[in-house]
Design an enzyme around this catalytic site. Structure first.
Site, short mmCIF file in Angstrom:
data_model
loop_
_atom_site.label_atom_id
_atom_site.label_comp_id
_atom_site.label_asym_id
_atom_site.label_seq_id
_atom_site.Cartn_x
_atom_site.Cartn_y
_atom_site.Cartn_z
N CYS A 2 0.83 -1.21 0.00
CA CYS A 2 0.00 0.00 0.00
C CYS A 2 0.87 1.26 0.00
O CYS A 2 2.00 1.23 0.46
CB CYS A 2 -0.87 0.03 1.24
SG CYS A 2 -1.89 -1.44 1.39
N ARG A 27 5.40 -0.27 -5.93
CA ARG A 27 5.31 -1.08 -4.71
C ARG A 27 4.36 -2.26 -4.88
O ARG A 27 4.38 -3.19 -4.08
CB ARG A 27 4.87 -0.20 -3.54
CG ARG A 27 5.85 0.92 -3.25
CD ARG A 27 5.32 1.83 -2.19
NE ARG A 27 5.21 1.15 -0.92
CZ ARG A 27 6.18 1.05 -0.03
NH1 ARG A 27 7.34 1.60 -0.28
NH2 ARG A 27 6.01 0.41 1.11
N TRP A 77 -2.87 -2.79 -1.54
CA TRP A 77 -2.51 -4.18 -1.84
C TRP A 77 -3.33 -5.01 -0.86
O TRP A 77 -3.13 -4.93 0.36
CB TRP A 77 -1.01 -4.38 -1.63
CG TRP A 77 -0.48 -5.72 -2.02
CD1 TRP A 77 -0.20 -6.17 -3.28
CD2 TRP A 77 -0.15 -6.80 -1.14
NE1 TRP A 77 0.29 -7.45 -3.23
CE2 TRP A 77 0.33 -7.87 -1.93
CE3 TRP A 77 -0.21 -6.98 0.24
CZ2 TRP A 77 0.74 -9.08 -1.39
CZ3 TRP A 77 0.21 -8.19 0.78
CH2 TRP A 77 0.67 -9.23 -0.04
N ASN A 103 -1.98 2.41 5.90
CA ASN A 103 -1.06 1.31 5.57
C ASN A 103 -0.85 0.50 6.84
O ASN A 103 -0.74 1.09 7.92
CB ASN A 103 0.31 1.84 5.14
CG ASN A 103 0.32 2.35 3.72
OD1 ASN A 103 -0.71 2.35 3.05
ND2 ASN A 103 1.47 2.81 3.27
N GLY A 104 -0.75 -0.81 6.72
CA GLY A 104 -0.52 -1.64 7.91
C GLY A 104 -1.71 -2.54 8.17
O GLY A 104 -2.59 -2.69 7.31
N GLU A 484 17.32 -18.47 -6.71
CA GLU A 484 16.99 -17.11 -7.16
C GLU A 484 16.47 -17.14 -8.60
O GLU A 484 15.51 -16.44 -8.94
CB GLU A 484 18.23 -16.21 -7.01
CG GLU A 484 18.06 -14.77 -7.47
CD GLU A 484 16.95 -13.99 -6.80
OE1 GLU A 484 16.36 -14.47 -5.82
OE2 GLU A 484 16.65 -12.89 -7.29
N LYS A 488 12.85 -15.77 -9.64
CA LYS A 488 12.67 -14.71 -10.64
C LYS A 488 11.70 -15.18 -11.73
O LYS A 488 10.81 -14.45 -12.14
CB LYS A 488 14.00 -14.34 -11.32
CG LYS A 488 14.96 -13.48 -10.56
CD LYS A 488 14.62 -12.02 -10.48
CE LYS A 488 13.80 -11.71 -9.27
NZ LYS A 488 14.43 -11.61 -7.98
N GLU A 491 8.15 -15.31 -10.37
CA GLU A 491 7.63 -13.99 -10.02
C GLU A 491 7.09 -13.25 -11.24
O GLU A 491 6.04 -12.62 -11.17
CB GLU A 491 8.73 -13.12 -9.41
CG GLU A 491 9.01 -13.38 -7.95
CD GLU A 491 10.08 -12.44 -7.40
OE1 GLU A 491 9.89 -11.92 -6.31
OE2 GLU A 491 11.12 -12.24 -8.06
N HIS A 507 16.24 -37.93 -5.95
CA HIS A 507 15.51 -38.34 -4.75
C HIS A 507 14.06 -37.87 -4.79
O HIS A 507 13.44 -37.69 -3.74
CB HIS A 507 16.21 -37.80 -3.50
CG HIS A 507 17.58 -38.36 -3.32
ND1 HIS A 507 17.82 -39.70 -3.11
CD2 HIS A 507 18.81 -37.77 -3.36
CE1 HIS A 507 19.13 -39.91 -2.99
NE2 HIS A 507 19.75 -38.75 -3.16
N LYS A 603 6.46 -4.75 -3.70
CA LYS A 603 7.89 -4.50 -3.59
C LYS A 603 8.38 -4.69 -2.16
O LYS A 603 9.46 -5.22 -1.93
CB LYS A 603 8.19 -3.08 -4.08
CG LYS A 603 9.66 -2.72 -4.13
CD LYS A 603 10.35 -3.40 -5.28
CE LYS A 603 11.84 -3.22 -5.28
NZ LYS A 603 12.52 -4.36 -5.93
C1 G6P Z 1 8.79 -9.08 -1.48
C2 G6P Z 1 9.29 -8.83 -2.89
C3 G6P Z 1 10.55 -9.64 -3.16
C4 G6P Z 1 11.60 -9.33 -2.08
C5 G6P Z 1 11.04 -9.62 -0.68
C6 G6P Z 1 11.99 -9.16 0.42
O1 G6P Z 1 8.31 -10.38 -1.37
O2 G6P Z 1 8.30 -9.15 -3.83
O3 G6P Z 1 11.08 -9.28 -4.42
O4 G6P Z 1 12.74 -10.09 -2.31
O5 G6P Z 1 9.83 -8.87 -0.52
O6 G6P Z 1 12.12 -7.77 0.34
P1 G6P Z 1 13.22 -6.95 1.07
O7 G6P Z 1 12.87 -5.53 0.77
O8 G6P Z 1 13.09 -7.24 2.55
O9 G6P Z 1 14.53 -7.35 0.56
#
Ligand code: G6P
Length: 608
Positions: A2, A27, A77, A103-104, A484, A488, A491, A507, A603
């Site tokens: 948010c 975000r 969000w 927010n929160g 990773e 990616k 995502e 396994h 984000k």
């Molecule tokens: C969210 C984002 C990810 C990010 C994670 C941790 O899930 O979508 O891309 O890696 O938060 O974020 P940070 O800001 O704590 O690295």
């Protein structure tokens, strides 16, 4: 997640709010809204989906003609309640006089809602936020002052919040309150803003005031007064913004993600120049206030991509520092017994510095008396408050939701910090350090070389796009890179991708292999190489579409191969991560996905 923007001044408020919200889009959000205050009544406009939908609503209502000069805006969000118009913020009281954005999460919203409903309040949404608006409105009936009503209402709220609140009877002010969720005031002559993130204000104001937890600001056109929750004035200094507005410009790239991938060599060069001089690692302006002599164990806490950076650091540091290193997902750390004490070092990694799970984990570490180091890209963020020592990533603002340049900056940071500690504590000889630095300093140009072959990676991505799933495998230093790469790809392309230690393939996951499953193997030419090739053979024998990423193509079993320059094994995660970023990017592009703002993702995730 948010985002909040509030504005009071002489300019048309709707434009100002939409402009600020646009800068917060990165975000991640699924509905949006604004409220305008200084007309006959408070007017609220909301829309499901992206800001373009809200813009259409504003056009239909001729809002550009609206003379309002005070208003609040929000992108939501969804957490409590689906992303509908009813659940979108701003939320307004039953009498239509009090309106707010939040927010929160308000944790005790169920009890409060029940209580308010018994008092005859009508609820129209499923959100936790709506209780706050009705609660403050009820308090307003008692106090007849917005400031007093908010102060009194806050005492009943549990959880995390940043609010921006207006009342129709008090059109000269907005109230901003924060507890465990960021909120800042942007100050100009004859106009002031409220925002949840500095990016909303880039190019609009030069100075900001950072609110601390349990502080409330009364923001008028020409004044900002900050008070604690008891009403005592708190003297705050405004600080210059040192970020440039063009940071949130694609600068000719089709997506922020591609721009951010391309920026990586420049960022690394900058970090290396700052910390490597005359064959030595230096701190430069950074401070490492850690008593290393005391440290008997290290625990990294992080989420998502930052968690994968921690996994690389674990492998590298255990080699260099000879100390047990643990990596925990912050969301797990907070619900388990952690055998830590004053001899432990806990390192919180967060690009945004606002990830709730990581922040809570650090609060718990504080209670266990550990030393705490924070590594973040945002030195202005909440997580910094829980650190004994902080290292900034120097990666610049990252706009694409999928983290790329911040990941590489995290890795580089752990390499230089690890080398610095090894050097200062005499854990590596000077000769070893010199030979490591020789390879380390070549990394930027080697990444440039990989980037120069991006069209080949794009071609491979065009094939991956045709599969519903993919598997990444690797061993040793690049196992985190495999995780990773899979993250990616899921995502941003929504292809179901998973990563396994290559030795684990047989396994269980091997049951998934046939001609419909691409297997992407990250190959390092070290002692793991022969075994990895055997694992690739196992995949090929099941007709998997086999892609290799690594040094020389020493085997002919691969359907496609992406070559990476030669470096020491310990540094190879710095190179290998670039092709996996590009593979994900080009696959998502081939599938026409919304690359910079993938569905359901945010984000920074400011709720646990
Ligand atoms: C969210 C984002 C990810 C990010 C994670 C941790 O899930 O979508 O891309 O890696 O938060 O974020 P940070 O800001 O704590 O690295």
């Amino acid at each position: 997640m948010c985002g909040i923007v509030g504005y009071i001044g002489n300019n048309a408020v709707a434009d100002k709010l939409m402009d600020g919200l646009k800068n917060l889009e990165y975000r991640g959000y699924d509905s949006a809204g604004i409220a305008l205050n200084d007309n006959q009544k408070i007017e609220v406009f909301k829309a499901q989906g992206k800001l373009a939908n809200l813009k259409a609503v504003l056009l239909q209502n001729n809002i550009s003609q609206n003379p309002s000069h005070i208003g609040i805006g929000h992108i939501r969000w969804a957490t409590h309640g689906a992303p509908t118009v009813e659940n979108a913020h701003p939320h307004i009281s039953n009498d239509g006089n009090l309106v707010l954005v939040h927010n929160g999460i308000i944790e005790n919203y169920k009890e409060l809602r029940e209580k308010l409903e018994q008092q005859g309040v009508h609820f129209y949404s499923q959100t936790d936020t709506e209780v706050a608006v009705h609660l403050f409105a009820e308090e307003y009936k008692k106090f007849g002052s917005l400031e007093a009503a908010v102060r009194s209402g806050l005492a009943c709220l549990k959880g995390a919040f940043a609010f921006c609140i207006m009342h129709h009877n008090e059109q000269d002010k907005m109230i901003a309150v924060r507890k465990n969720a960021p909120l800042i005031i942007g100050c100009n002559q004859n106009e002031n803003y409220i925002a949840s993130d500095i990016t909303a204000l880039l190019g609009k104001v030069k100075k900001v005031i950072y609110l601390d937890d349990n502080e409330m600001a009364v923001v008028k056109k020409d004044s900002v007064i900050v008070k604690d929750i008891f009403g005592n004035i708190v003297l705050k200094k405004s600080e210059e913004i040192n970020m440039k507005a063009d940071l949130i410009d694609k600068q000719g790239y089709e997506h922020f993600m591609l721009k951010e991938i391309a920026e990586q060599p420049i960022i690394i060069r900058k970090i290396l120049q700052k910390h490597v001089q005359n064959n030595k690692i230096i701190l430069n302006e950074d401070k490492l206030n850690i008593d290393w002599k005391k440290v008997k164990d290290i625990t990294f806490v992080a989420c998502g991509t930052s968690l994968h950076a921690a996994m690389v650091a674990q492998k590298v540091w255990e080699n260099w520092l000879n100390i047990p290193v643990r990596v925990e997902a912050a969301s797990e750390f907070i619900y388990q017994k952690n055998l830590l004490n004053e001899n432990s070092l806990v390192i919180g990694i967060s690009q945004s510095g606002e990830t709730a799970d990581t922040i809570t984990a650090l609060k718990q570490a504080q209670n266990l008396n550990t030393q705490i180091l924070v590594v973040t890209n945002r030195l202005d963020s909440t997580i910094v408050r829980y650190a004994q020592s902080v290292i900034g990533l120097d990666a610049g603002v990252e706009i694409s939701v999928a983290a790329t340049k911040s990941y590489l900056a995290q890795l580089i940071t752990f390499y230089w910090v690890g080398l610095y500690v090894a050097q200062e504590q005499n854990l590596l000889s000077q000769d070893e350090i010199v030979s490591l630095l020789e390879s380390f300093e070549k990394i930027p140009e080697q990444i440039e070389e990989i980037l120069s072959h991006k069209s080949q990676i794009e071609e491979i991505a065009k094939q991956i796009k045709n599969y519903p799933s993919a598997i990444f495998i690797s061993r040793a230093f690049n196992l985190p890179t495999a995780y990773e790469g899979a993250l990616k790809l899921k995502e941003i392309s929504y292809i179901n991708a998973n990563a396994y230690p290559a030795g684990e393939l047989k396994h269980g996951p091997i049951a998934l292999l046939d001609e419909n499953m691409p297997v992407i193997a990250l190959l390092e030419q070290d002692e793991t190489y022969a075994k990895l090739i055997s694992n690739c053979e196992e995949a090929k024998a099941r007709h998997a579409f086999l892609i290799g990423i690594g040094g020389e193509k020493l085997s002919n079993i691969f359907d496609a191969f992406i070559k990476t320059p030669k470096t020491l094994s310990c540094f190879s995660p710095l190179l290998m991560c670039v092709p996996v970023q590009l593979l994900a990017y080009y696959t998502a592009k081939a599938l026409n996905r919304e690359i910079d703002q993938p569905r359901n993702l945010a984000k920074s995730v400011t709720v646990e």
